[in-house]
Structure formats: C-alpha cells, structure tokens
Design a protein around this motif. Structure first.
Motif: not given
Length: 254
Positions: A24, A28, A30, A207, A219
């Motif tokens: 990561i 970002e 997630l 993501s 994923n």
C-alpha cells in the motif's frame, strides 16, 4: 509504504488470517470487506501490532514488531467503533492524549505549540464550543468526532479504521469518512479501513480487498472487486442486483 508479506495471525494458536500479502502506497485508501468472522478486525489489530504474527509487516522497510510503543504510535493509529465511554475526560483532555507519542513522559505538560495542535484539531472537527465538556455528555456522533480529532493530533502515517461508523446516522457516517479521507489525502497518509456498507466502500476506496475465511480472495479497484461473482459467492446473496433494485426505487421517488 506499507509492505505485508505472508502474514498470518490469530488467537490461542489458531490463525484467523492466513498468508496475507499487500503493498500500500502513501496517499492510498484501502478498504477491507467480507462477512462477519472472516478476519477483517484481526487484520487491523495485527497491523497495529496488538496481536503477535507470523510473516512480515514493514513500514518504510522497518518491521513494526521492532518499534517501541511510542514510535509505533507515531506510525500507526487505530480508530474503532466507540459504543460506550468509561472515563470522564473532557474533549480537550481526550484529544490531548493523541500527543502522547511525542511527549517525554506520561505526565509531560503540553507546550504552547502542542496545545495549539490540540485546539486546531478540535476546531477541525467542529467541536470548539464543547472543548471543556465531558465526552460522556456528548452524542455518539460528537464522540466519534472527538476520537477523530485525537487521531488527527496523533498524526500517524497509517490510519486504521475498524467500523468507525457503526451506530452513527447516515449524515455522520459520511461526514466522518470525508473528514478522515480528505485529511489523509492532504497529508499523504495511508488509510486501511473496515466497513460493512458497500456503498461507502464504493465511494471512498481507492482499492478494496475481500476476505473469506481469513484469506484474500479478491483485490483491486472498487469497480472490479464489487462487480464480480466472488461478491455473490462470499456474501451468499446477489448484492449487485439488490442494490440496483433499491436504486430503481429511489429513482421512482425522485
């Protein structure tokens, strides 16, 4: 950057998460999805080094298990669902706890600069008028904003969100996530969050990983992960069709 390799952990010698591999980048967001009991919270607690683990968790090439508690708190901050408060602290005192990783001792007096940081973050979440109020007297949404301000004051590189919007109404759910995601983007932080509401995941995530029985089975970006057959398989319901039907009903109202 956060690098996770061959990660397994659990309780009483039984692994709940198994062979997790993630990379990561800074900036970002997630989000982790999956049914109850699949290991979402266990993964967050492991990244926070609350649970012993096998494998590797590195922040900028430093293994988290090698960091002392203060240095770890500068790198990783965990915000979870707050359902009940047991300590009579004021808003100011609670947010001040976020500066502990930068203090010389547990009873260290905050400098003028530190106090300004605390007040700035209380103001950022719109609670200046409540700064001297006991948090036991606040609403659930206000309490979550207090803990959000504490997280901002802590200023970690990685922010772990463990279902922080549970029991909040929709307005406060969206506000809280907007606060933390906008702040993280502006400061180039990493967010790893667990949410049950897939609409919020779709909106806020860069993501997504989907867990089943402690393993990553999907994923990628939200569009791909939330559009596959695996989603139907994991949740044992055709979520996409259900969401589309709900959207059609909203369009009828409009």
């Amino acid at each position: 950057m956060l690098e996770i390799k061959n990660l397994s952990s659990g309780y009483d010698g039984v692994d709940i998460i198994k062979n997790i591999n993630l990379s990561i980048k800074k900036g970002e967001n997630l989000f982790i999805i999956g049914p109850n009991g699949c290991g979402k919270s266990t993964l967050l607690k492991t990244i926070a080094n609350i649970i012993e683990y096998k494998g590797s968790i590195k922040i900028d090439d430093k293994e988290i298990s090698s960091l002392d508690r203060k240095n770890l708190a500068r790198r990783v901050g965990l915000m979870s669902q707050v359902s009940e408060i047991y300590f009579p602290y004021t808003v100011y005192e609670t947010v001040s706890l976020g500066r502990y990783p930068y203090s010389k001792g547990i009873f260290d007096i905050l400098s003028k600069e530190e106090k300004n940081i605390v007040l700035e973050n209380i103001s950022k979440v719109g609670l200046m008028e409540f700064k001297d109020k006991m948090i036991t007297e606040l609403s659930g949404g206000q309490v979550q904003r207090v803990f959000l301000a504490k997280l901002f004051a802590q200023n970690p590189d990685i922010i772990l969100l463990d279902e922080p919007t549970n029991h909040l109404d929709l307005k406060y759910q969206i506000e809280l996530l907007e606060y933390v995601c906008n702040w993280a983007k502006s400061k180039n932080k990493i967010i790893i969050g667990v949410l049950h509401d897939l609409n919020l995941v779709h909106h806020f995530a860069d993501s997504v990983i989907m867990l089943q029985n402690g393993e990553i089975i999907s994923n990628g970006n939200p569009k791909n992960v939330l559009n596959g057959e695996k989603l139907k398989e994991v949740y044992d319901i055709d979520i996409k069709s259900f969401m589309v039907n709900v959207l059609n009903k909203w369009e009828e109202v409009i």
